[in-house]
Design an enzyme around this catalytic site. Structure first.
Site, short mmCIF file in Angstrom:
data_model
loop_
_atom_site.label_atom_id
_atom_site.label_comp_id
_atom_site.label_asym_id
_atom_site.label_seq_id
_atom_site.Cartn_x
_atom_site.Cartn_y
_atom_site.Cartn_z
N ASN A 119 0.83 -1.21 0.00
CA ASN A 119 0.00 0.00 0.00
C ASN A 119 0.86 1.26 0.00
OD1 ASN A 119 -2.39 -1.50 0.20
ND2 ASN A 119 -2.21 -1.60 2.42
N HIS A 122 -14.52 -1.51 4.85
CA HIS A 122 -13.43 -2.21 5.56
C HIS A 122 -13.91 -2.90 6.84
CE1 HIS A 122 -9.49 -2.20 7.83
NE2 HIS A 122 -9.07 -2.56 6.64
N GLU A 153 -16.10 4.07 2.03
CA GLU A 153 -14.69 4.31 1.74
C GLU A 153 -14.62 5.28 0.56
OE1 GLU A 153 -12.13 0.86 1.48
OE2 GLU A 153 -13.31 -0.18 3.00
N SER A 208 -10.81 -0.64 -0.72
CA SER A 208 -9.48 -1.21 -0.53
C SER A 208 -9.26 -2.52 -1.27
CB SER A 208 -9.20 -1.39 0.96
OG SER A 208 -10.20 -2.20 1.55
N ASP A 226 -14.03 7.15 4.77
CA ASP A 226 -12.75 6.53 5.15
C ASP A 226 -11.88 6.56 3.90
OD1 ASP A 226 -10.64 4.73 5.39
OD2 ASP A 226 -11.78 3.29 6.60
N HIS A 232 -7.21 4.80 1.27
CA HIS A 232 -6.51 4.55 0.00
C HIS A 232 -6.61 5.70 -0.99
CE1 HIS A 232 -5.66 0.39 1.09
NE2 HIS A 232 -6.83 0.46 1.71
N LYS A 237 -0.69 4.22 4.60
CA LYS A 237 -0.75 3.80 3.21
C LYS A 237 0.14 4.74 2.37
CE LYS A 237 -3.98 0.70 4.47
NZ LYS A 237 -5.20 0.57 5.22
C1 LIG Z 1 -5.94 0.02 6.27
C2 LIG Z 1 -7.32 0.51 6.45
C3 LIG Z 1 -7.82 0.87 7.70
C4 LIG Z 1 -7.03 0.63 8.96
O1 LIG Z 1 -5.99 1.52 9.08
P1 LIG Z 1 -4.72 1.12 9.95
O2 LIG Z 1 -4.06 2.41 10.25
O3 LIG Z 1 -3.91 0.21 9.10
O4 LIG Z 1 -5.25 0.44 11.17
C5 LIG Z 1 -9.07 1.42 7.79
N1 LIG Z 1 -9.84 1.56 6.70
C6 LIG Z 1 -9.42 1.19 5.48
C7 LIG Z 1 -10.32 1.37 4.31
C8 LIG Z 1 -8.15 0.64 5.32
O5 LIG Z 1 -7.74 0.23 4.12
#
Ligand SMILES: *Cc1c(COP(=O)(O)O)cnc(C)c1O
Length: 394
Positions: free
Chosen positions: A49, A135, A178, A182, A207, A210, A242
């Protein structure tokens, strides 16, 4: 006879193994970038990532060291005790300005941030509405909360509208999606989500794990890529793990929301503050992301090239224009076989299987990063094609 206590541990592990769904971590030697070294063998890394190639960036490694000299490596406490250094405040302000948001709360991880928000804002008589492909951190928080949760079909605004219209009497409704999905790599229609939320008096949370750094003006993410201000989204969260190449996360929103988090959110209050050296490094990473447009330009070129070649070789691409380019395989064991064949040719891609993705949609999750070269992509596409064909012949 009482049964053996916690017998499910053994049972469920055995079941996972027999279903080809058993997982374990593989240690990587040294730093990762274009290649990763596993067991002394070099693999082209198509499973990271670290989209902008910052996780092993020399300038950031130096920034982490400098941060350690200036502020120490441990915060020494939680944010409301002695764990909040001036560097936490400075970097928070820097991020607020870059992203154009009113206020930000730092979290140790995106996982924890998502759990925190759902736990903090929603109770029994409220409604949480999530995209089906959100997620695990969001889904799990919703499932563990007393809140009523409904899921709408992936990116399906019509379905969202139906759910919202059927629940007008509920006061507190939170819709979560999101920004970039992801496991699929496609983007949410944020303007339509926002319109639905506004007309039904619901809040919207994005969220953008990505999207941040990769999309939008100066890397400010999925929302700004769709010409909406981050500040106009009720809750915008993302991670530093990421595209920013480090770790940790944040939640942004109105000053009042962040004030409420600071006063009432247990995952915010009862945890050790992010290491100050790391926060300093996050600040430097954000500066690189903001100013080095060439990284996004190069990534876009690689994505276009990968798609072009994949279409030429008729690979089962999914509808994505981002650095996440899944190749749909279907059955879990086929996906594993193909991923193993690729490993033999020196390519590291992960087979993503249920329960991370829906049944019969196991896939190779190919991710492209700034560290790749065109020849790497040519090699990748040819090897995937061969591995898929070889599997069909069996
Ligand atoms: C990776 C991810 C998370 C979690 O984040 P971390 O900091 O790795 O715990 C939350 N939401 C999505 C969409 C992710 O891809």
């Amino acid at each position: 006879m009482p049964i053996k206590p916690f017998a499910f541990i053994n049972d469920q592990l055995e079941q996972r193994k027999s279903q080809h769904l058993y997982r374990s971590s593989v240690p990587i030697n040294g730093k990762q970038s274009r290649y990763i070294d596993i067991n002394g063998k070099q693999y082209l890394n198509f499973s990271s990532n670290d989209y902008l190639g910052l996780a092993s960036d020399p300038a950031l490694i130096n920034a982490w060291k400098k941060g350690a000299d200036l502020f120490g490596i441990g915060s020494g406490g939680s944010y409301l005790v002695t764990g909040y250094n001036q560097v936490h405040r400075d970097v928070t302000q820097q991020l607020q300005e870059w992203l154009g948001v009113e206020s930000i709360a730092l979290f140790s991880s995106g996982y924890s941030a998502n759990q925190a928000i759902i736990k903090l804002l929603l109770s029994k008589n409220d409604l949480l509405i999530q995209d089906k492909l959100n997620h695990a951190s969001l889904m799990e928080a919703g499932a563990n909360s007393p809140v009523k949760m409904q899921r709408f079909k992936h990116n399906n605004i019509q379905h969202l509208q139906t759910i919202l219209s059927a629940n007008t009497e509920i006061d507190n409704k939170l819709v979560i999606s999101e920004g970039v999905f992801s496991m699929d790599g496609d983007c949410a229609p944020i303007d339509s989500l926002q319109q639905q939320c506004q007309s039904h008096q619901a809040w919207l949370m994005i969220d953008d794990a990505h999207g941040l750094g990769v999309l939008g003006k100066e890397g400010t993410g999925s929302v700004s890529a769709q010409n909406i201000n981050n500040n106009d989204i009720d809750i915008y969260m993302s991670t530093f793990g990421k595209a920013l190449g480090i770790g940790g996360a944040f939640v942004s929103g109105s000053s009042q929301l962040i004030d409420y988090i600071t006063n009432f959110s247990k995952p915010y209050i009862y945890t050790t503050g992010l290491p100050p050296a790391m926060v300093y490094c996050i600040g430097e990473s954000a500066r690189i992301v903001q100013t080095q447009q060439w990284r996004r330009d190069h990534l876009s070129e690689l994505i276009a090239y990968f798609k072009l070649l994949s279409m030429k070789f008729e690979l089962p691409l999914m509808p994505s224009n981002t650095a996440i380019q899944p190749i749909l395989i279907g059955l879990s064991d086929t996906a594993i076989t193909i991923s193993q064949t690729l490993k033999k040719s020196g390519i590291w891609t992960t087979a993503i299987r249920p329960p991370t993705v829906p049944n019969n949609t196991a896939r190779l999750r190919v991710t492209l990063t700034v560290n790749h070269q065109k020849q790497d992509i040519e090699f990748l596409v040819k090897q995937i094609k061969q591995a898929i064909d070889a599997n069909l012949d069996e």
